[in-house]
Design a protein around this motif. Structure first.
Motif, PDB file in Angstrom:
ATOM      1  N   SER A   1      -4.256  -1.763   8.871  1.00 24.62           N
ATOM      2  CA  SER A   1      -2.878  -1.352   8.552  1.00 24.62           C
ATOM      3  C   SER A   1      -1.951  -2.520   8.202  1.00 24.62           C
ATOM      4  N   VAL A   2      -2.401  -3.356   7.303  1.00 24.08           N
ATOM      5  CA  VAL A   2      -1.556  -4.436   6.795  1.00 24.08           C
ATOM      6  C   VAL A   2      -0.629  -3.893   5.702  1.00 24.08           C
ATOM      7  N   PHE A   3      -1.204  -3.161   4.760  1.00 25.30           N
ATOM      8  CA  PHE A   3      -0.446  -2.596   3.644  1.00 25.30           C
ATOM      9  C   PHE A   3      -0.138  -1.107   3.841  1.00 25.30           C
TER      10      PHE A   3
ATOM     11  N   THR B   1      -2.203   4.706  -1.954  1.00 20.35           N
ATOM     12  CA  THR B   1      -2.092   5.283  -3.291  1.00 20.35           C
ATOM     13  C   THR B   1      -2.860   4.406  -4.267  1.00 20.35           C
ATOM     14  N   ALA B   2      -3.102   4.929  -5.458  1.00 22.02           N
ATOM     15  CA  ALA B   2      -3.824   4.149  -6.468  1.00 22.02           C
ATOM     16  C   ALA B   2      -3.090   2.850  -6.773  1.00 22.02           C
ATOM     17  N   LYS B   3      -1.779   2.926  -6.858  1.00 24.66           N
ATOM     18  CA  LYS B   3      -0.984   1.731  -7.141  1.00 24.66           C
ATOM     19  C   LYS B   3      -1.096   0.715  -6.014  1.00 24.66           C
ATOM     20  N   LEU B   4      -1.000   1.193  -4.772  1.00 23.94           N
ATOM     21  CA  LEU B   4      -1.086   0.284  -3.630  1.00 23.94           C
ATOM     22  C   LEU B   4      -2.498  -0.270  -3.482  1.00 23.94           C
ATOM     23  N   ALA B   5      -3.496   0.550  -3.757  1.00 21.54           N
ATOM     24  CA  ALA B   5      -4.884   0.079  -3.691  1.00 21.54           C
ATOM     25  C   ALA B   5      -5.116  -1.069  -4.660  1.00 21.54           C
ATOM     26  N   ALA B   6      -4.525  -0.971  -5.853  1.00 23.63           N
ATOM     27  CA  ALA B   6      -4.646  -2.053  -6.840  1.00 23.63           C
ATOM     28  C   ALA B   6      -3.946  -3.312  -6.336  1.00 23.63           C
ATOM     29  N   GLU B   7      -2.813  -3.136  -5.677  1.00 25.34           N
ATOM     30  CA  GLU B   7      -2.089  -4.280  -5.114  1.00 25.34           C
ATOM     31  C   GLU B   7      -2.901  -4.946  -4.007  1.00 25.34           C
TER      32      GLU B   7
ATOM     33  N   TYR C   1      -4.330  -8.770  -4.108  1.00 21.53           N
ATOM     34  CA  TYR C   1      -3.969  -9.736  -3.070  1.00 21.53           C
ATOM     35  C   TYR C   1      -5.225 -10.314  -2.416  1.00 21.53           C
ATOM     36  N   CYS C   2      -6.180  -9.453  -2.134  1.00 19.04           N
ATOM     37  CA  CYS C   2      -7.400  -9.913  -1.470  1.00 19.04           C
ATOM     38  C   CYS C   2      -8.215 -10.838  -2.366  1.00 19.04           C
ATOM     39  N   GLU C   3      -8.285 -10.528  -3.650  1.00 17.52           N
ATOM     40  CA  GLU C   3      -9.019 -11.391  -4.567  1.00 17.52           C
ATOM     41  C   GLU C   3      -8.380 -12.768  -4.647  1.00 17.52           C
ATOM     42  N   LYS C   4      -7.068 -12.825  -4.662  1.00 18.83           N
ATOM     43  CA  LYS C   4      -6.367 -14.101  -4.761  1.00 18.83           C
ATOM     44  C   LYS C   4      -6.499 -14.925  -3.485  1.00 18.83           C
ATOM     45  N   ASN C   5      -6.696 -14.254  -2.348  1.00 17.08           N
ATOM     46  CA  ASN C   5      -6.724 -14.955  -1.063  1.00 17.08           C
ATOM     47  C   ASN C   5      -8.097 -14.983  -0.406  1.00 17.08           C
TER      48      ASN C   5
ATOM     49  N   PHE D   1      -9.844 -12.540   0.710  1.00 15.98           N
ATOM     50  CA  PHE D   1      -9.959 -11.557   1.777  1.00 15.98           C
ATOM     51  C   PHE D   1     -10.856 -10.420   1.281  1.00 15.98           C
ATOM     52  N   THR D   2     -11.349  -9.597   2.215  1.00 10.27           N
ATOM     53  CA  THR D   2     -12.169  -8.443   1.865  1.00 10.27           C
ATOM     54  C   THR D   2     -11.554  -7.204   2.496  1.00 10.27           C
ATOM     55  N   ALA D   3     -11.306  -6.177   1.686  1.00  7.24           N
ATOM     56  CA  ALA D   3     -10.625  -4.979   2.191  1.00  7.24           C
ATOM     57  C   ALA D   3     -11.498  -3.734   2.041  1.00  7.24           C
ATOM     58  N   TYR D   4     -11.299  -2.813   2.959  1.00  8.42           N
ATOM     59  CA  TYR D   4     -11.915  -1.483   2.886  1.00  8.42           C
ATOM     60  C   TYR D   4     -10.812  -0.436   2.950  1.00  8.42           C
TER      61      TYR D   4
END
Length: 276
Positions: free
Chosen positions: A204-206, A249-255, A259-263, A265-268
């Protein structure tokens, strides 16, 4: 008599043809391959849900060694869930440790915080649960509820958690701490983090779960900023960073992905809080 060594020259055209065939017919990676998924609520009848994921977290008490080996043969790394800081009333060992419970776990009716300073609990987690799960052939441990230190910020709570982490190190398996930001931050500050665990997972970060209304929404800006600062510090301390988000949401998932690619990180992105 010793036979002379013989060297065979493979015809070049045939060799090139063999190499081409190996390239053309080698197994291709799944088109929808995903790096990470957490499925601690998964029933073994739904194993097909794990197919696209390269690293998975499961509830090891629901799996056999053979099933774990099958997942690994598919190229997956398999982490097992292990609860350090709380006790669920549906576990077969609940009555054995019920006297060590401290308080109900908010929003999870079947769960209670447990006194991690108890040597009996520490020994059970490390020797019995840890030993049993390690024997299944897991690739690592996914360790939950070190947040007990945030609720009971005492030296004996901190020491109880570190005792269990040091004990689990005997199995020589990487460990990911789920949540536990206050505990992890204390370990980073005293320089023990990398000696105790290998990575952190933060939920629950985003996004966030509205338990009262049983719905999912975007996380508030202040909480998001706090967690991103914490995860940056974890990365700088040499820890791997994972996220679990809930129905973005699709928009937030893209965000989140950006963010994870730039840093690194790995997200699920989970379908729901049950993690099935």
């Amino acid at each position: 008599m010793r036979k002379p060594l013989r060297f065979f020259l493979f015809p070049l055209p045939l060799l090139l043809l063999c190499l081409l065939c190996l390239h053309l017919f080698r197994p291709a990676p799944a088109a929808n391959s995903k790096p990470y998924g957490v499925f601690i609520g998964l029933e073994t009848a739904d194993l097909k849900r794990l197919r696209p994921y390269r690293t998975v977290v499961i509830e090891p008490s629901s799996f056999s060694a053979e099933q774990i080996k099958t997942l690994q043969a598919e190229g997956k790394s398999v982490y097992g869930y292990l609860n350090l800081g709380s006790l669920e009333n549906y576990r077969p060992y609940y009555e054995r440790f019920a006297s060590l419970t401290l308080a109900p776990y908010e929003n999870w009716l079947s769960e209670y915080w447990v006194d991690v300073s108890s040597p009996a609990w520490q020994t059970f987690v490390v020797d019995e649960l840890g030993g049993t799960y390690a024997a299944l052939g897991l690739d690592g441990f996914f360790l939950d509820n070190c947040d007990v230190y945030a609720l009971y910020p005492h030296e004996d709570t901190f020491n109880g958690l570190t005792t269990m982490l040091r004990g689990l190190s005997r199995y020589q398996k990487p460990c990911i701490i789920n949540g536990g930001d206050v505990f992890v931050s204390a370990c980073i500050e005293n320089g023990s983090a990398r000696t105790l665990f290998d990575g952190v997972n933060q939920e629950s970060v985003f996004t966030k779960i509205d338990f009262a209304k049983n719905r999912y929404a975007a996380q508030d800006a202040e909480t998001r900023a706090y967690y991103l600062d914490y995860l940056t510090r974890a990365k700088e301390a040499g820890l791997k960073v994972y996220l679990i988000e809930y129905r973005p949401t699709a928009k937030l998932a893209a965000e989140i992905q950006d963010y994870c690619e730039k840093n690194s990180f790995t997200a699920y992105n989970a379908n729901g809080k049950e993690l099935r």
